[in-house]
Design an enzyme around this catalytic site. Structure first.
Site, PDB file in Angstrom:
ATOM      1  N   SER A   1      13.279  17.493  35.208  1.00  0.00           N
ATOM      2  CA  SER A   1      14.014  16.221  35.309  1.00  0.00           C
ATOM      3  C   SER A   1      15.339  16.559  35.738  1.00  0.00           C
ATOM      4  O   SER A   1      16.173  17.579  35.493  1.00  0.00           O
ATOM      5  CB  SER A   1      13.973  16.081  33.717  1.00  0.00           C
ATOM      6  OG  SER A   1      12.594  15.973  33.365  1.00  0.00           O
TER       7      SER A   1
HETATM    8  N1  SAH Z   1      10.747  19.476  30.873  1.00  0.00           N
HETATM    9  C1  SAH Z   1      10.249  19.873  32.152  1.00  0.00           C
HETATM   10  C2  SAH Z   1       9.642  18.859  33.053  1.00  0.00           C
HETATM   11  C3  SAH Z   1       8.240  18.485  32.565  1.00  0.00           C
HETATM   12  S1  SAH Z   1       7.233  17.745  33.868  1.00  0.00           S
HETATM   13  C4  SAH Z   1      11.003  20.477  32.837  1.00  0.00           C
HETATM   14  O1  SAH Z   1      12.253  20.619  32.253  1.00  0.00           O
HETATM   15  O2  SAH Z   1      10.879  21.357  33.835  1.00  0.00           O
HETATM   16  C5  SAH Z   1       5.974  17.188  32.801  1.00  0.00           C
HETATM   17  C6  SAH Z   1       5.057  18.402  32.515  1.00  0.00           C
HETATM   18  O3  SAH Z   1       4.175  17.705  31.542  1.00  0.00           O
HETATM   19  C7  SAH Z   1       4.491  18.882  33.669  1.00  0.00           C
HETATM   20  O4  SAH Z   1       4.476  20.190  33.489  1.00  0.00           O
HETATM   21  C8  SAH Z   1       2.767  18.538  33.419  1.00  0.00           C
HETATM   22  O5  SAH Z   1       2.090  19.577  33.848  1.00  0.00           O
HETATM   23  C9  SAH Z   1       2.764  18.468  31.851  1.00  0.00           C
HETATM   24  N2  SAH Z   1       1.922  17.755  31.127  1.00  0.00           N
HETATM   25  C10 SAH Z   1       1.288  16.671  31.406  1.00  0.00           C
HETATM   26  N3  SAH Z   1       0.293  16.412  30.659  1.00  0.00           N
HETATM   27  C11 SAH Z   1       0.503  17.284  29.588  1.00  0.00           C
HETATM   28  C12 SAH Z   1      -0.463  17.542  28.623  1.00  0.00           C
HETATM   29  N4  SAH Z   1      -1.445  16.482  28.192  1.00  0.00           N
HETATM   30  N5  SAH Z   1       0.004  18.502  27.888  1.00  0.00           N
HETATM   31  C13 SAH Z   1       0.803  19.458  28.005  1.00  0.00           C
HETATM   32  N6  SAH Z   1       1.423  19.223  29.067  1.00  0.00           N
HETATM   33  C14 SAH Z   1       1.297  18.186  30.045  1.00  0.00           C
END
Ligand code: SAH
Length: 215
Positions: free
Chosen positions: A72
């Site tokens: 993000s």
């Molecule tokens: N906070 C992160 C950004 C995450 S992007 C950072 O600072 O880098 C969102 C993430 O959510 C992705 O890695 C994706 O794989 C994960 N995601 C999506 N659906 C999910 C689920 N049901 N359970 C756990 N993670 C999930």
């Protein structure tokens, strides 16, 4: 407790970039929680980003981290961290570990962090990178179930967007705790809720956002 990212003096140039990032992108836009600002000055964002993008690690936007996922924008991390309204020592659940950057910020805020990532490779990489932290608990799996054994949480932060607020998160949130979550499909809003004494959610949307879907 170890604080592996507190050794800023090692690289004054990166520390300076982070200081500028916090002043210009974050404090200037109204974030004032010193716990958040201090944490973001410490965590080396470039460590969470593929080598090809490291020169733009401190710029004002999201960046790709592989597996079609993104880290993000720094301002978004700050807004969501502040919206949790937490103090050091509290317990938070994070859904979507991704690169682990947001996780590290929460850990540097002194929180007990429970983080879940569904993609094995991302979960493994983040766990390795953040292995020095004793206040982070990692799980690879479907975050839509939350982490019932560790509930209730003082805060829940979700970094992937469901179509509507999962009831599980409401159940696993402590009374007075905050849920910070993007909700929607193509068009999403960032919601900040507080769990009231009767168990209902109070609060509403802040602004439009674009997160990957919670799958
Ligand atoms: N906070 C992160 C950004 C995450 S992007 C950072 O600072 O880098 C969102 C993430 O959510 C992705 O890695 C994706 O794989 C994960 N995601 C999506 N659906 C999910 C689920 N049901 N359970 C756990 N993670 C999930």
């Amino acid at each position: 407790m170890k604080w592996p990212f507190s050794r800023d003096e090692d690289n004054p140039s990166d520390a300076r970039k982070r200081h500028m990032m916090v002043e210009q992108q974050i404090r200037a836009r109204g974030i004032s929680d010193e716990l958040v600002l201090d944490a973001m000055r410490r965590v080396p964002r470039h460590e969470f980003i593929p080598a090809t993008f490291q020169d733009v690690a401190y710029t004002d936007g999201p960046l790709p981290i592989g597996n079609d996922q993104t880290i993000s924008q720094p301002y978004m991390v700050a807004v969501m961290s502040e919206a949790l309204q937490v103090e050091a020592g509290m317990k938070v659940l994070e859904i979507g570990t991704g690169s682990g950057y947001q996780t590290a910020v929460l850990a540097e805020m002194g929180l007990e962090v429970f983080t879940i990532e569904v993609i094995q490779k991302l979960a493994d990489d983040a766990e390795e990178l953040l292995s020095g932290y004793e206040n982070i608990h990692f799980r690879c799996g479907d975050g839509r179930q939350g982490w019932p054994e560790a509930a209730p949480f003082d805060g829940i932060i979700v970094t992937a967007a469901p179509k509507s607020v999962p009831e599980v998160y409401v159940e696993q949130l402590a009374i007075g705790g905050h849920l910070v979550i993007p909700v929607g499909g193509f068009s999403q809003q960032l919601y900040v809720f507080e769990k009231a004494t009767d168990g209902s959610l109070e609060g509403g949307s802040r602004f439009g956002v674009r997160f990957v879907p919670l799958v």
